[in-house]
Motif scaffolding. Sequence first.
Motif, PDB file in Angstrom:
ATOM      1  N   ILE A 144      42.156  34.907  47.127  1.00  0.00           N
ATOM      2  CA  ILE A 144      43.273  35.484  46.388  1.00  0.00           C
ATOM      3  C   ILE A 144      42.949  35.629  44.899  1.00  0.00           C
ATOM      4  O   ILE A 144      43.176  36.678  44.291  1.00  0.00           O
ATOM      5  CB  ILE A 144      44.538  34.616  46.576  1.00  0.00           C
ATOM      6  N   ILE A 145      42.409  34.561  44.310  1.00  0.00           N
ATOM      7  CA  ILE A 145      42.177  34.536  42.871  1.00  0.00           C
ATOM      8  C   ILE A 145      40.914  35.294  42.476  1.00  0.00           C
ATOM      9  O   ILE A 145      40.853  35.914  41.406  1.00  0.00           O
ATOM     10  CB  ILE A 145      42.111  33.073  42.371  1.00  0.00           C
ATOM     11  N   GLY A 148      41.176  38.949  41.194  1.00  0.00           N
ATOM     12  CA  GLY A 148      41.828  39.020  39.886  1.00  0.00           C
ATOM     13  C   GLY A 148      40.911  38.549  38.774  1.00  0.00           C
ATOM     14  O   GLY A 148      40.783  39.204  37.728  1.00  0.00           O
ATOM     15  N   VAL A 149      40.245  37.411  38.990  1.00  0.00           N
ATOM     16  CA  VAL A 149      39.313  36.885  37.998  1.00  0.00           C
ATOM     17  C   VAL A 149      38.174  37.876  37.773  1.00  0.00           C
ATOM     18  O   VAL A 149      37.792  38.174  36.630  1.00  0.00           O
ATOM     19  CB  VAL A 149      38.753  35.518  38.457  1.00  0.00           C
ATOM     20  N   ALA A 246      43.034  44.818  39.775  1.00  0.00           N
ATOM     21  CA  ALA A 246      43.000  43.370  39.576  1.00  0.00           C
ATOM     22  C   ALA A 246      44.410  42.801  39.442  1.00  0.00           C
ATOM     23  O   ALA A 246      44.723  41.745  40.011  1.00  0.00           O
ATOM     24  CB  ALA A 246      42.173  43.037  38.332  1.00  0.00           C
ATOM     25  N   LEU A 247      45.276  43.505  38.694  1.00  0.00           N
ATOM     26  CA  LEU A 247      46.653  43.040  38.493  1.00  0.00           C
ATOM     27  C   LEU A 247      47.430  43.056  39.805  1.00  0.00           C
ATOM     28  O   LEU A 247      48.138  42.092  40.132  1.00  0.00           O
ATOM     29  CB  LEU A 247      47.351  43.916  37.453  1.00  0.00           C
ATOM     30  N   ILE A 249      46.255  42.908  42.900  1.00  0.00           N
ATOM     31  CA  ILE A 249      45.747  41.894  43.821  1.00  0.00           C
ATOM     32  C   ILE A 249      46.141  40.493  43.349  1.00  0.00           C
ATOM     33  O   ILE A 249      46.487  39.630  44.161  1.00  0.00           O
ATOM     34  CB  ILE A 249      44.212  42.015  43.955  1.00  0.00           C
ATOM     35  N   THR A 250      46.111  40.275  42.042  1.00  0.00           N
ATOM     36  CA  THR A 250      46.489  38.962  41.509  1.00  0.00           C
ATOM     37  C   THR A 250      47.963  38.667  41.758  1.00  0.00           C
ATOM     38  O   THR A 250      48.320  37.571  42.216  1.00  0.00           O
ATOM     39  CB  THR A 250      46.199  38.890  39.992  1.00  0.00           C
ATOM     40  N   VAL A 251      48.835  39.629  41.461  1.00  0.00           N
ATOM     41  CA  VAL A 251      50.268  39.439  41.710  1.00  0.00           C
ATOM     42  C   VAL A 251      50.520  39.239  43.206  1.00  0.00           C
ATOM     43  O   VAL A 251      51.329  38.380  43.604  1.00  0.00           O
ATOM     44  CB  VAL A 251      51.083  40.646  41.179  1.00  0.00           C
ATOM     45  N   SER A 252      49.832  40.010  44.036  1.00  0.00           N
ATOM     46  CA  SER A 252      49.957  39.839  45.493  1.00  0.00           C
ATOM     47  C   SER A 252      49.572  38.424  45.899  1.00  0.00           C
ATOM     48  O   SER A 252      50.239  37.795  46.732  1.00  0.00           O
ATOM     49  CB  SER A 252      49.061  40.843  46.229  1.00  0.00           C
ATOM     50  N   GLY A 253      48.486  37.918  45.298  1.00  0.00           N
ATOM     51  CA  GLY A 253      48.038  36.562  45.606  1.00  0.00           C
ATOM     52  C   GLY A 253      49.035  35.504  45.185  1.00  0.00           C
ATOM     53  O   GLY A 253      49.283  34.543  45.922  1.00  0.00           O
ATOM     54  N   VAL A 254      49.630  35.684  44.022  1.00  0.00           N
ATOM     55  CA  VAL A 254      50.630  34.726  43.529  1.00  0.00           C
ATOM     56  C   VAL A 254      51.851  34.718  44.450  1.00  0.00           C
ATOM     57  O   VAL A 254      52.378  33.655  44.813  1.00  0.00           O
ATOM     58  CB  VAL A 254      51.042  35.063  42.083  1.00  0.00           C
TER      59      VAL A 254
END
Length: 392
Positions: A144-145, A148-149, A246-247, A249-254
Amino acid sequence: MKKKNSMMYLAISNLFLVFLGVGLVIPVIPQLKEQMNFSGATMGMMISIFAIAQLITSPIAGILSDKIGRKKMIATGMLIFSLSELLFGLAQSKNGFFVSRGLGGIAAALIMPSVTAFVADMTTIAERPKAMGMVSAAISGGFIIGPGVGGFIAYMGIRVPFYVAAVLALLGFVLTLTVLKEPDNRQLAAIEAKNKQGSFRTILKNPLFTSLFVIILISSFGLQAFESIYSIMATINFSFTTGEIALVITVSGVLALICQLFFFDAIVQKIGEMGLIQLSFFASALFIAIIAFTSSHLIVILSTFIVFLAFDLFRPAVTTYLSKHAGDKQGTINGLNSTFTSFGNILGPMAAGYLFDINHFFPYYISASILLGTGFLSLFLNRKKKTHIDAS
């Protein structure tokens, strides 16, 4: 106790780092594809090679873990992973990238079973469920992270994320050598594992498990056909930038982590694991189809949130369902789950790459169709199970 927990957290952190590195590649794929002038099929193969190497190496790695120890296998895996990330950052040809991804798959195969066995060796039966939950969280959290990273670090250069991962993996290697100690009950674990051999055929003769493993294989194919080249499709089909991907996928992961931590148990209690599996299939199929037929960026983003959330709820639901029906064959059942998932993970990106070269929207159509069909198959499995229970 504190020292034992510190060693266990270090082992789990290494696993997290490996899958963080796996995820780093996702947001930079579009730029890498353009920079190296690679085809969609080549990019799909680049992702599949990791899973192929992991699938081939895993059985050997499990045996070696019992014979020479968890610590040596984890340390070796971290060193190989560091090398693979460095090679990815330096690669200037297709073969260079393939070798890097292959080494990454070997590293994951060395680390995953050894970390899992290490955690099992370090915990009592009562402590083990929580500890194994941490192992699963490390894997999913890395996935998940990582994207984004990788997307944010890539602003310094699309190769920079891999150099960072190489340095962190090397640090993990050093800490493993200096801090980690071999569990005293490793030989007992090896004997236990040996006593469970030969049960694969018995499990596969059970229609409930066979049907579910087929569903896992098909669904993994459909999930990976969408997920593996999502960033390429989002860039070309909808003109998303690396930062936007990236944003998203990161929001999806959160969102997925919040649901897993705070709502997963409540959902399972309400509709059951199989109900959640079926809901995940139908929701992901519907919203992948919506992505294929819309031109609105907002709808694409919102649909992506739902699709990735469905994916991230499907995986723990399957694991929980299998665990509840595995009885005293937990290790064997989870091993088969990993095997069938790996086959889907190998074939999905390859197929998506070839389909993308034919038509940029074909991966959407195929993924949605497969997941919809798998949803109906899971309905049949649920009815079959209820019939079996009623007959009993």
